[in-house]
Design an enzyme around this catalytic site. Structure first.
Site, PDB file in Angstrom:
ATOM      1  N   ASP B  94     -35.128 -32.418 -13.789  1.00 15.78           N
ATOM      2  CA  ASP B  94     -35.621 -33.782 -13.955  1.00 15.78           C
ATOM      3  C   ASP B  94     -37.146 -33.720 -13.875  1.00 15.78           C
ATOM      4  O   ASP B  94     -37.730 -32.652 -13.642  1.00 15.78           O
ATOM      5  CB  ASP B  94     -35.009 -34.725 -12.918  1.00 15.78           C
ATOM      6  CG  ASP B  94     -35.476 -34.425 -11.510  1.00 15.78           C
ATOM      7  OD1 ASP B  94     -36.259 -33.479 -11.321  1.00 15.78           O
ATOM      8  OD2 ASP B  94     -35.053 -35.126 -10.582  1.00 15.78           O
ATOM      9  N   ASP B 269     -25.123 -36.312 -14.928  1.00 18.86           N
ATOM     10  CA  ASP B 269     -25.372 -35.591 -13.680  1.00 18.86           C
ATOM     11  C   ASP B 269     -25.271 -36.612 -12.563  1.00 18.86           C
ATOM     12  O   ASP B 269     -25.537 -37.800 -12.773  1.00 18.86           O
ATOM     13  CB  ASP B 269     -26.767 -34.978 -13.643  1.00 18.86           C
ATOM     14  CG  ASP B 269     -27.811 -36.012 -13.252  1.00 18.86           C
ATOM     15  OD1 ASP B 269     -28.169 -36.838 -14.104  1.00 18.86           O
ATOM     16  OD2 ASP B 269     -28.232 -36.041 -12.068  1.00 18.86           O
ATOM     17  N   CYS B 307      -3.920 -30.319  -8.604  1.00 18.64           N
ATOM     18  CA  CYS B 307      -5.148 -29.551  -8.813  1.00 18.64           C
ATOM     19  C   CYS B 307      -4.866 -28.069  -8.603  1.00 18.64           C
ATOM     20  O   CYS B 307      -4.164 -27.696  -7.664  1.00 18.64           O
ATOM     21  CB  CYS B 307      -6.215 -30.038  -7.825  1.00 18.64           C
ATOM     22  SG  CYS B 307      -7.771 -29.111  -7.926  1.00 18.64           S
ATOM     23  N   CYS B 309      -7.359 -25.749  -8.246  1.00 15.00           N
ATOM     24  CA  CYS B 309      -8.597 -25.103  -7.812  1.00 15.00           C
ATOM     25  C   CYS B 309      -8.333 -24.156  -6.637  1.00 15.00           C
ATOM     26  O   CYS B 309      -7.278 -24.210  -6.006  1.00 15.00           O
ATOM     27  CB  CYS B 309      -9.667 -26.137  -7.440  1.00 15.00           C
ATOM     28  SG  CYS B 309      -9.565 -26.775  -5.762  1.00 15.00           S
ATOM     29  N   CYS B 312      -7.334 -26.056  -3.420  1.00 18.47           N
ATOM     30  CA  CYS B 312      -5.988 -26.632  -3.424  1.00 18.47           C
ATOM     31  C   CYS B 312      -4.899 -25.559  -3.446  1.00 18.47           C
ATOM     32  O   CYS B 312      -3.784 -25.786  -2.983  1.00 18.47           O
ATOM     33  CB  CYS B 312      -5.839 -27.606  -4.588  1.00 18.47           C
ATOM     34  SG  CYS B 312      -6.747 -29.152  -4.274  1.00 18.47           S
ATOM     35  N   HIS B 338     -14.026 -28.066  -4.328  1.00 19.65           N
ATOM     36  CA  HIS B 338     -12.964 -28.909  -4.895  1.00 19.65           C
ATOM     37  C   HIS B 338     -13.519 -30.070  -5.717  1.00 19.65           C
ATOM     38  O   HIS B 338     -13.073 -30.314  -6.841  1.00 19.65           O
ATOM     39  CB  HIS B 338     -12.050 -29.473  -3.803  1.00 19.65           C
ATOM     40  CG  HIS B 338     -11.131 -30.531  -4.347  1.00 19.65           C
ATOM     41  ND1 HIS B 338      -9.971 -30.249  -5.024  1.00 19.65           N
ATOM     42  CD2 HIS B 338     -11.259 -31.884  -4.392  1.00 19.65           C
ATOM     43  CE1 HIS B 338      -9.406 -31.360  -5.447  1.00 19.65           C
ATOM     44  NE2 HIS B 338     -10.164 -32.377  -5.076  1.00 19.65           N
TER      45      HIS B 338
END
Lengths: 372, 372
Positions: B94, B269, B307, B309, B312, B338
Site C-alpha cells: 500500500d 485484501d 474444511c 485445512c 481442521c 485456518h
C-alpha cells in the site's frame, strides 16, 4: 507387561558417557537425548511437524499446568495428551512437584501431599502421590515421574534429610499406585538429597529398593554453583543401575548437557532453549547471541553460518532482529525453531561421537569453538 | 517494458463477476484473489511455506510500517522485501496513505504530502507521493499503489471533493515518479470520491486520464453501511477499464468478497482473517465462531467439519480453545492458518464456479449454508 526398556549400546571408555536406546510403546528414543518442554500441551510456538523436522524424539508435558487447565479428565475424555496436541511420539510428564514447589508461599507440604493455590484463579488444590500418578496416567504419558518435593538451595541439612525421606515415602506410594509392569508406561524415581552426598546416596538406595524403570536426579540447577551441580552428578549417577535410563531434571545449558553426558546422564529437559528464544537469545556453535543488539540491524548472515536449520537456511539476523523488535509472533516461532534445532543437533553430535568412540574429541572441539 | 499484464479469461453472464489472470515478473495470480496482509514483513504467525500451502498467491506489505521499522533503505540494502521475509511470490504494497490517515491528530495534510508522527517513537516524518513510490520501489513491490488520502466517513461534501482532487494530483505525481513501463512493477491508481457517485465518476476519469496498470477503489469499508459500500462498488467498478485489474482495498468479510466479485472486483485484501484469528474468531462455511466459548471446552470436532485445512485435519475445537485460553503462541499460529485457508478456499471456489459458469449457484449456496 510393559513395552518399556533401556538398552546400553556403548559405554564410553574415557568417561561415564553412554550411548543407549529407550524403547517405548510409542517408539524408540536414542540417548543421550534432550527433551523439549511442552508445558501446557504445546512446545511454545512450534508445530508438531516442526518438532519432528528438528529431530525431537520425546517431549515433556507439565502435570501441574495441564491439571489446572484444561484438566486431565478433559484430556483423557478427548483421547489423551498425544491426540489432544497432535503428537504421536513419546511424552514424559513431570509429577507437578517442581511447579508446586515453585509457588512458594502458595503451597503447604504435609505427609499426605502438597496443598496449593492455583496461579491462574487462586483456587485451592491438594496434590498427592496418588493423584499425581492418576493425572499422568489420564494424560497418557509414556514416562511418568514420581511425586516429590524439590528441595530449595540453600537449605538446612535437617530440612533436606526430612524432605528426602518424605520424597522416598511418596515414591513408594507412587509405585503402589502404579505397580511395575501394570501398563506400557514407565515410572521413574527421583533422587533427592540436596547437596549432601550421603543423603543423595541414601535416596538412591531407597529408590532402588522400591524399584523403578528409570531414575532421575532432582533438585539440581536450583541456584547452586555449576561446579557443585557437576559434583552432585558425578557422585550420584554411578549410584544408579547401569541397565536403566538416568535423567537429570531441568538441566540445562549446552555446556551442562555435554558435562552431564560425560558424567553418565542419558536424558535432559530444560526450558532454556525455548524461553531464551522468546527473549531473543539464540544459541550457536560459538555461544549465545542476543538478536536485539544494534550490531545485527543490517547483518545479512544467518544466526549461525555452521547451522543448517530451516531458520539459518532462510533468514538473516537482520530479519530476526526486525521481528523481535516488532514483537512479531514469527520471532518466537523462528527463534524457538533454531534454538531447539541447536539442542537436538548437539545431542545428535554427542550420540555420533559416542558411537565412533570420539566423545573426548567432541567435548574438546565443543569448547574450542566457543572460545574462538 | 513491464512484465505486468491482466487477462480477462471469462466474464460471468449473470453478474459483473470475472475470472482473470494477472501476470507479474514474480509469477501469475489467478483472480478473483484475496491477498493476506503481511504488515511488517510477516503475515503474523505464519511461515511463508504455510502461506503457500494454503494457496496464497500474493501478499500485502505496509509501506508506513516498513518505512518506520526497519526502514526501506535497510530492506533494499538487504536485497528487498521478498528476500528479507523469504517470500518469492508477488507482493503488493500500500502507499502508506491509509495508515497515515489512521493516525488522526498525529498527521497533517498539505499539497506537498502528509506530515505525521511515528506511532513507535513519536519522531516526525513527511510522506509525499514521490517518497511513497521511492519506498515501495526500494521494498521491491510487484504492485505499487499511488499515495492518496483515505477520506473518513461521514465527511462534508466539500472536504470529499477537495480531497479527491488532491489525491488525483498526487496520483499524477506518483505516475511521474514511476512512468508506465519503466519497471517490472505495476502502479495502481486509487478511485476516491467518498460516498458521492459523481465524485467517484470524476475520480475514475481523472485516474484513467493519467493511466495506470490497475485501478483500486479506496475509502470503502470505513464505517459506512454495507449496502452503501455495495452501491459504491456497483457504481464505480464498471467505470474502470475492463482490461485492467480492479481492486477494492481493505475489504472484507466473506460476504463482502462474494458481493465484491459479483460487482466486478478482482482483488481484495483485509486484516479480517488474520486479526480475527488472533482474537479467537474463526471462519467457517456456516459462519464465524468464537473459540473461547465454554461450549467448545470438550468439543472434539474440528473448527469446520467441511474444511480440509491442516488445522481442521489435526486439531479439535477443545484443543484450540485450550490454546486460546492459555494465551499460547500456537493459538495464533493455528487460528491464522485456518482463517486464511478459509479465505483462500472461498476465492478458489469462486474462481472454479466462474470457470464453470455457475457463480450464481455458488453465491446462493454460500448464503444457504450460512443460514442453516
Amino acid at each position: 507387561m510393559s513395552a518399556f526398556k533401556y538398552d546400553l549400546l556403548k559405554q564410553d571408555e574415557g568417561s561415564q558417557a553412554r550411548r543407549g536406546r529407550i524403547t517405548t510403546a510409542r517408539g524408540v528414543i536414542e540417548t543421550p537425548v534432550f527433551m523439549p518442554v511442552g508445558t501446557a500441551g504445546t512446545v511454545k510456538g512450534l508445530l508438531p511437524e516442526a518438532l519432528k523436522e528438528i529431530g525431537a524424539q520425546i517431549i515433556l508435558g507439565n502435570t501441574y499446568h495441564l491439571y489446572l487447565r484444561p484438566g486431565h479428565k478433559l484430556i483423557q475424555q478427548l483421547g489423551g495428551l498425544h491426540k489432544f496436541m497432535n503428537w504421536d511420539r513419546p511424552i514424559l510428564t513431570d509429577s507437578g512437584g517442581f511447579q508446586v514447589f515453585s509457588l512458594g508461599e502458595l503451597r503447604k507440604i504435609t505427609e499426605e501431599g502438597a496443598s496449593f493455590q492455583s496461579h491462574i484463579d487462586g483456587s485451592k488444590h491438594m496434590l498427592t502421590p496418588e493423584l499425581s500418578i492418576e493425572i499422568q496416567q489420564a494424560l497418557g504419558a509414556d514416562i511418568i515421574m514420581v511425586f516429590d518435593e524439590c528441595i530449595p538451595h540453600p537449605a538446612e541439612r535437617k530440612y533436606v534429610a526430612d524432605s528426602t525421606n518424605l520424597s522416598a515415602r511418596w515414591a513408594k506410594r507412587c509405585r503402589e499406585a502404579m505397580p511395575a509392569g501394570s501398563s506400557d508406561s514407565a515410572l521413574f524415581g527421583i533422587v533427592q538429597g540436596g547437596m549432601h552426598t550421603d543423603l543423595r546416596k541414601q535416596s538412591a538406595e531407597q529408590l532402588q529398593e522400591i524399584g523403578f524403570e528409570g531414575y532421575a536426579l532432582g533438585g539440581l540447577s536450583v541456584g547452586e554453583e555449576t561446579s557443585l551441580m557437576y559434583e552432585m552428578m558425578e557422585f550420584s549417577l554411578p549410584l544408579l543401575p547401569a541397565d536403566k535410563p538416568r535423567y537429570v531434571m531441568g538441566v540445562g545449558t549446552p555446556e551442562n548437557l555435554v558435562e552431564g553426558v560425560a558424567r553418565g546422564c542419558d536424558m535432559f529437559d530444560c526450558v532454556m532453549p525455548t524461553r531464551n528464544a522468546r527473549n531473543g537469545n539464540l544459541f550457536s556453535s560459538f555461544g549465545k547471541i542476543s538478536i536485539k543488539q544494534a550490531q545485527y540491524r543490517d547483518d545479512e548472515t544467518p544466526i549461525d553460518p555452521d547451522c543448517d536449520c530451516y531458520v539459518c537456511r532462510n533468514y538473516s539476523r537482520a530479519y530476526l532482529r526486525h521481528l523481535f523488535m516488532s514483537r512479531e509472533i514469527l520471532s518466537s516461532v523462528l527463534n524457538t525453531h533454531h534454538n531447539l534445532y541447536y539442542y537436538q543437533q548437539l545431542m545428535a553430535g554427542i550420540r555420533t561421537a559416542l558411537e565412533e568412540g570420539r566423545f573426548h574429541e567432541f567435548r574438546a572441539e565443543f569448547y574450542r569453538k566457543r572460545n574462538q
